[in-house]
Design a protein around this motif. Structure first.
Motif, mmCIF file in Angstrom:
data_model
loop_
_atom_site.group_PDB
_atom_site.id
_atom_site.type_symbol
_atom_site.label_atom_id
_atom_site.label_comp_id
_atom_site.label_asym_id
_atom_site.label_seq_id
_atom_site.Cartn_x
_atom_site.Cartn_y
_atom_site.Cartn_z
ATOM 1 N N LYS A 11 0.877 -1.246 -0.027
ATOM 2 C CA LYS A 11 -0.111 0.234 0.137
ATOM 3 C C LYS A 11 0.951 1.260 0.078
ATOM 4 C CE LYS A 11 -4.215 -1.967 1.887
ATOM 5 N NZ LYS A 11 -5.364 -1.794 2.597
ATOM 6 N N GLY A 49 -6.754 -0.337 -2.397
ATOM 7 C CA GLY A 49 -5.405 0.463 -2.091
ATOM 8 C C GLY A 49 -4.067 -0.541 -2.170
ATOM 9 N N LEU A 50 -4.632 -1.721 -2.461
ATOM 10 C CA LEU A 50 -3.331 -2.792 -2.571
ATOM 11 C C LEU A 50 -2.899 -2.683 -3.935
ATOM 12 C CD1 LEU A 50 -1.743 -4.716 -0.935
ATOM 13 C CD2 LEU A 50 -3.254 -6.126 -2.064
ATOM 14 N N TRP A 51 -1.740 -2.377 -4.142
ATOM 15 C CA TRP A 51 -0.722 -2.279 -5.239
ATOM 16 C C TRP A 51 0.017 -3.609 -5.578
ATOM 17 C CZ3 TRP A 51 0.069 2.194 -8.707
ATOM 18 C CH2 TRP A 51 -0.987 3.186 -8.271
ATOM 19 N N THR A 87 3.394 -3.032 4.705
ATOM 20 C CA THR A 87 2.407 -3.482 3.774
ATOM 21 C C THR A 87 2.982 -4.480 2.810
ATOM 22 O OG1 THR A 87 2.251 -1.653 2.478
ATOM 23 C CG2 THR A 87 0.951 -1.957 4.313
#
Length: 102
Positions: A11, A49-51, A87
């Protein structure tokens, strides 16, 4: 030789916008493109929002060499500052099957 999928999920840091991050990552292009064994790269993000930064390498030696050299590059501090450190997960997995559009 087995290709390797390097998959990094994370994130962004609280104050970093999507646009800012993409611009920061564009600064890594020359390094990745010119790394031995580079095949393909994709940067994606979900609504949560997780890349995911996916890089395909020719083999594990190339993947590990690039991973070791990455932190030594001039752009590395900006990339790492833009990511929420707690993260991050990183994997190097052997690719056993692929399919593409015909």
């Amino acid at each position: 030789m087995t290709q390797i999928a390097e998959t990094v999920t994370f994130k962004l840091a609280a104050d970093v916008t999507k646009e800012d991050f993409v611009n920061i990552m564009k600064g890594t292009e020359s390094f990745v493109r010119n790394a031995d064994g580079f095949v393909f790269r994709r940067l994606s993000a979900g609504d949560d929002g997780l890349w995911t930064d996916t890089v395909i390498w020719a083999d594990m030696d190339c993947a590990q060499a690039a991973a070791a050299a990455f932190p030594k590059q001039d752009f590395a501090s900006a990339v790492m500052a833009a990511i929420a450190p707690d993260t991050v997960t990183m994997r190097h997995d052997a690719i056993h099957w692929t399919i593409g559009a015909s």
